[in-house]
Design an enzyme around this catalytic site. Structure first.
Site, short mmCIF file in Angstrom:
data_model
loop_
_atom_site.label_atom_id
_atom_site.label_comp_id
_atom_site.label_asym_id
_atom_site.label_seq_id
_atom_site.Cartn_x
_atom_site.Cartn_y
_atom_site.Cartn_z
N ASP A 198 49.31 41.73 38.42
CA ASP A 198 48.44 42.13 39.53
C ASP A 198 47.00 42.26 39.04
OD1 ASP A 198 47.60 42.93 41.96
OD2 ASP A 198 48.59 44.90 41.95
N SER A 256 43.38 51.16 44.84
CA SER A 256 43.97 49.90 44.40
C SER A 256 42.86 49.04 43.84
CB SER A 256 44.54 49.18 45.62
OG SER A 256 45.91 49.40 45.69
N HIS A 302 46.35 41.88 44.24
CA HIS A 302 46.79 42.13 45.63
C HIS A 302 45.62 42.50 46.53
CE1 HIS A 302 47.14 46.48 44.46
NE2 HIS A 302 46.77 46.63 45.72
#
Ligand SMILES: *[C@@H]1O[C@H](CO)[C@@H](O)[C@H](O)[C@H]1NC(C)=O
Ligand SMILES: *[C@@H]1O[C@H](CO)[C@@H](O)[C@H](O)[C@H]1NC(C)=O
Ligand SMILES: *[C@@H]1O[C@H](CO)[C@@H](O)[C@H](O)[C@H]1NC(C)=O
Ligand SMILES: *[C@@H]1O[C@H](CO)[C@@H](O)[C@H](O)[C@H]1NC(C)=O
Ligand SMILES: *[C@@H]1O[C@H](CO)[C@@H](O)[C@H](O)[C@H]1NC(C)=O
Ligand SMILES: *[C@@H]1O[C@H](CO)[C@@H](O)[C@H](O)[C@H]1NC(C)=O
Ligand SMILES: *[C@@H]1O[C@H](CO)[C@@H](O)[C@H](O)[C@H]1NC(C)=O
Ligand SMILES: *[C@@H]1O[C@H](CO)[C@@H](O)[C@H](O)[C@H]1NC(C)=O
Ligand SMILES: *[C@@H]1O[C@H](CO)[C@@H](O)[C@H](O)[C@H]1NC(C)=O
Ligand SMILES: *[C@@H]1O[C@H](CO)[C@@H](O)[C@H](O)[C@H]1NC(C)=O
Length: 878
Positions: free
Chosen positions: A149, A247, A98
């Site tokens: 992911d 992230s 992502h």
């Protein structure tokens, strides 16, 4: 209190350089009463302190060397750093899929490494910023969902490997045993938000997927249509006071190897790291994507294969750039660190300590079973090792000077409460058919008492040399295996964590008989497997007397990460005593007790309820022998001290006053020469004076020597050794013990009388008789005739008769005493050498006279007639 004293004594003995200080007053009981006597039984004279190497070297902050910040260059030239990534190859970064595009649909274009404070130029000295050439998302990833992911970023060029920029390794195993993991990141930095100044790390605890699925369901999160999957993992910040972790950044653990730590990426931060909220973070596991990662990198030009991320090979690849483990770092600031290699947790050693032996079955030698040498004929091991596939152990193999020696096992004693496969009462004693050579092997001492006086002990294990060596300078793997000595911490029952596969062995939990050892840190997998055998202390106190606390039963990775369990020896001492100490029972229907709290002189209650006192057997009446077979006998501390009814105690004979006064007399004389009581006994043979024997002066007119020396003839002269003018005195009589037997030399003691009395001086003084019938000084001097009028001295260690009995053809008598040379295997001595002990005030005591023994070749000690057994006879003659 008694325990404490034993330890204090022990400490004195092992202080380097103090080998002799303090040992002069040690006394050995004539009978073995305890197993806690190792320092006496295997007494050593000298300690050699080991030099302690230390080194220092400047170091840089290396902790985050694999962390990359992924940036989006803005129109104004500033960069927004919105995601984290992990450098896993010279030109590849692993991140979350992502992160491949921002909410605005823009792609990142740079990755920056080696910079802790990403928005400041203060620390840019080591920064490397490289443009992104390509982003490859996992093919099944969709921006609309939270599955798969994971993505790889190919950089435009290689990074320059440096202390501050080094690729990480990957944790590829499905099993994740780590108790804690670490997430790192610059936090939720971004437009308008307060920027976290420095790269931070947070410790997280992995939680079970089942638990996590209750939080993140397809109901709570729209993008998780199928709920959490196996490629997800969860971890939670228990403290909830920080919420760092970018992230795309790594969820990692640091594994120990080569005295350093390498970060292994276990997962990629995906979603759910909500601050101030107990909700776990969700991460993409690396394991399921390994093949994709390697294939993708290959496709894009990287020279990688299936072994690139093998934990061993990967750890070795950049070993020189890795941080040292914490315990090695003695000082650290932003720029420099100093190190002490001695503080590391893993040592490579050449060989097992001499007291650790391998058990052998003639099957090829691959069984991982060891034991520890307790004395010349005894090896302690685990009950589980007493047999292998139903076959009882056949031999033990010990090494000395690089030579392996096999000794047959003649008897196996397994703890009677042991059941197969269990971790309780897992202990056995092996008795050997031949003696171990203890001039080559130092037997172990065992630690008594419930608390272990150390925090750390050493285990032994095997593993590849390359991954364990502290000084490993080649990056080429080398599969050679070496012996390892890990340092592990003793864990209490609450802290102890054992690998789940072993929990069935201690179903009822840990008990007092278990010792749990290990470290919190995990090792690179498969780098150390512990031997099933001894745990020792090799540290501060190990030098002179190797100590064994317990026998290692089971564990993984030598107790690193999850702990190892050992059978503690202290809890089995009573059972060991029942097997190893001399047995009193002569027939099964007679009860004999030993009360180890009672010592000679103490009051006690005898077998018939009478008031009684503990006395050496010889002083309890001759009737006593008849009790031995017909009644219940109470022994005091040993089988030579008996609880004797007051009425049976033989009136202690009157020790001749000159003998009794001797120590006071000599003390006042202040001896100036060491041999003031030594004399040479001379016979006139064919008009020449021959000095064939030696003796020691015990009173003004009496010389003590052996009966075998005197034979049937009275010597004509004695010459004093301590007086330089060689004064010679005439003799008129000799006395040989009436029970002396010239065939077997029993009761080999005799006296010679001088015509005129000697004058005492500091050059001529008596040797006092050692009269203690229960204890003997441990370190003795032997005076050995070496020529007609010459002697030399040798230092010996007193032994238990029960230890000497092992190689003695006939039953040793109470009037025997045996001793051993500290350094050499000497067993036959010139007659009549004698033993003496010098007290601190220089008063000398005569302890024993060597006795002639044709079969001494086959012994492992020297045999003497014990003077204390003949004090009554000597007094009577006087
Ligand atoms: C990057 O480094 C690797 C390993 O040293 C090397 O094989 C490769 O050729 C380098 N690539 C470039 C573009 O220099
Ligand atoms: C969530 O999953 C369950 C079981 O797979 C399913 O029955 C349910 O319809 C799903 N709910 C939504 C909102 O998709
Ligand atoms: C890594 O390679 C070594 C040496 O070939 C091997 O023993 C080990 O099992 C491998 N590790 C894994 C996790 O496959
Ligand atoms: C083995 O024993 C022999 C004979 O005692 C000795 O000479 C030798 O040095 C020992 N060591 C090795 C490695 O052979
Ligand atoms: C000591 O020497 C004797 C003979 O000299 C020999 O039989 C014996 O095996 C030796 N013992 C040891 C422990 O070396
Ligand atoms: C066990 O050790 C821990 C940490 O050292 C300590 O906090 C705890 O009190 C100990 N527990 C017991 C029962 O001794
Ligand atoms: C002591 O006696 C017991 C029972 O008779 C026996 O099993 C044991 O082996 C004996 N121990 C020794 C050291 O002789
Ligand atoms: C030797 O003995 C005599 C008489 O006991 C004494 O006077 C003399 O000092 C001694 N001398 C030496 C050197 O031993
Ligand atoms: C002397 O000892 C030998 C050997 O032990 C023995 O046979 C003999 O009977 C003993 N002699 C006497 C007089 O006891
Ligand atoms: C013998 O020596 C021991 C140890 O020093 C001592 O405890 C004991 O009292 C002594 N016995 C006698 C009778 O002096």
């Amino acid at each position: 209190m008694q325990k404490l004293c034993a330890w204090i004594m022990f400490l004195i003995l092992v202080c380097p350089g103090n080998g002799q200080f303090g040992s002069e007053n040690l006394m050995l009981p004539n009978e073995r009463e305890t197993l806690d006597d190792c320092q006496l039984r295997f007494h050593q004279l000298y300690a050699s302190p080991l030099p302690k190497p230390a080194f220092g070297r400047p170091a840089l902050l290396k902790e985050f060397a694999h962390m990359g910040a992924i940036g989006w260059t803005q129109k104004d030239g500033n960069v927004s750093w919105l995601c984290g990534g992990t450098l896993i190859w010279y030109d590849f970064v692993l991140t979350a899929a992502h992160c491949a595009q921002s909410v605005n649909g823009l792609h990142p274009d740079v990755v920056r490494f080696g910079d802790l404070n990403i928005y400041s130029s203060d620390d840019d000295k080591y920064a490397q910023q490289i443009s992104i050439a390509k982003i490859i998302r996992f093919p099944e990833h969709r921006f609309a969902t939270l599955y798969h992911d994971i993505a790889l970023i190919k950089l435009e060029k290689n990074i320059t490997v440096h202390d501050t920029v080094v690729p990480a390794c990957l944790w590829t195993d499905d099993e994740i045993r780590f108790r804690t993991l670490e997430a790192t990141g610059w936090g939720k930095t971004g437009f308008g938000l307060e920027q976290t100044p420095v790269l931070l790390k947070v410790t997280l605890k992995p939680i079970d997927n089942v638990e996590c699925k209750k939080v993140y369901t397809n109901e709570t999160i729209r993008k998780l249509r199928f709920g959490l999957q196996d490629h997800h993992m969860c971890a939670v910040d228990e403290k909830m006071d920080t919420c760092e972790g970018d992230s795309g950044g790594p969820l990692q653990t640091k594994l120990l190897h080569n005295g350093r730590v390498t970060p292994f990426v276990v997962g990629i931060t995906s979603f759910g790291t909500a601050c101030g909220n107990a909700a776990p973070g969700v991460y993409t596991k690396i394991g399921p994507y390994l093949d994709w990662i390697v294939e993708t990198m290959q496709k894009h030009g990287a020279d990688v294969d299936g072994d690139t991320y093998n934990a061993t090979f990967c750890s070795l690849r950049f070993v020189d750039y890795r941080e040292y483990e914490d315990s090695v770092i003695t000082y650290r600031d932003n720029e420099y660190a100093s190190y002490d290699s001695d503080n590391r947790h893993m040592f490579i050693v050449d060989k097992l300590p001499s007291h650790v032996v391998k058990l052998d079955w003639d099957l090829g030698g691959h069984e991982n079973c060891y034991g520890v040498i307790f004395d010349e004929t005894t090896v302690l091991t685990l009950a589980q090792c007493a047999a292998h596939a139903g076959e009882p152990v056949k031999h033990i193999i010990y090494s000395s000077n690089g030579n392996d020696t096999k000794v047959n096992v003649s008897e196996i004693h397994i703890h009677p409460k042991y059941t197969e496969g269990s971790g309780y009462y897992n202990i056995a004693i092996l008795l050997l058919s031949n003696l171990i050579d203890i001039y080559q092997v130092q037997p172990t001492c065992i630690v008594h008492g419930s608390s272990i006086p150390f925090n750390e002990v050493h285990l032994f294990g095997y593993g590849r040399k390359d991954i364990n060596s502290f000084w490993y300078f080649s990056s080429e793997p080398d599969p050679a295996v070496s012996l390892l000595r890990p340092r592990v911490t003793i864990q209490n029952a609450t802290e102890c964590r054992i690998p789940s596969k072993y929990s069935s062995r201690i179903e009822k939990g840990l008990t007092g008989e278990h010792i749990c050892v290990g470290n919190d840190m995990f090792l690179v997998p498969e780098s150390c497997e512990a031997i099933i055998g001894g745990i020792i202390d090799g540290g501060k106190l190990g030098g002179l007397y190797p100590l064994t606390f317990g026998l290692n039963q089971f564990g993984r990775d030598c107790g690193f990460g999850e702990h190892s369990i050992a059978t503690g020896l202290a809890s089995h001492v009573e059972w060991m005593k029942s097997v190893l100490l001399p047995n009193l029972t002569t027939s099964s229907d007679v009860l004999h007790y030993i009360d180890s709290d009672l010592h000679a002189g103490d009051s006690c209650t005898s077998y018939n309820g009478d008031h009684a006192r503990c006395v050496p057997i010889a002083r309890c009446s001759k009737n006593w022998k008849s009790h031995l077979s017909s009644a219940t006998i109470r022994f005091c501390s040993s089988s030579s001290v008996v609880c004797c009814p007051l009425t049976d105690i033989e009136n202690s004979f009157e020790v001749h006053s000159e003998l009794a006064e001797c120590p006071n007399i000599v003390s006042k004389l202040k001896p100036k020469v060491p041999n003031g009581s030594l004399v040479y006994l001379g016979w006139v043979i064919e008009d020449a004076l021959n000095f064939n024997c030696i003796g020691t002066i015990i009173t003004k007119k009496i010389i003590l020597t052996t009966a075998s020396c005197l034979g049937n003839s009275v010597p004509n002269f004695v010459r004093l050794a301590g007086n330089a003018t060689k004064l010679t005195f005439e003799t008129d009589a000799s006395f040989v013990h009436s029970a002396f037997n010239a065939t077997d030399n029993s009761n080999d003691i005799g006296l010679v009388r001088l015509i005129e009395s000697l004058e005492w001086s500091s050059f001529v003084y008596p040797s006092c008789l050692w009269m203690n019938r229960t204890h003997t000084p441990l370190v003795l001097e032997m005076i050995i005739p070496s020529g007609p009028e010459d002697v030399f001295f040798s230092r010996l260690r007193t032994m238990y008769n029960s230890d000497c009995q092992r190689t003695h053809g006939t039953q040793l008598k109470e009037y025997h005493i045996c001793a051993r040379d500290f350094q050499r295997n000497v067993t036959c001595v010139s007659i009549p050498s004698y033993l003496q002990w010098e007290r601190r005030d220089r008063v000398q005591f005569v302890i024993g006279f060597a006795t002639d023994a044709p079969d001494c070749d086959s012994w492992n000690y020297m045999l003497f007639t014990r003077v204390s057994a003949f004090v009554e006879w000597i007094s009577n003659v006087l």
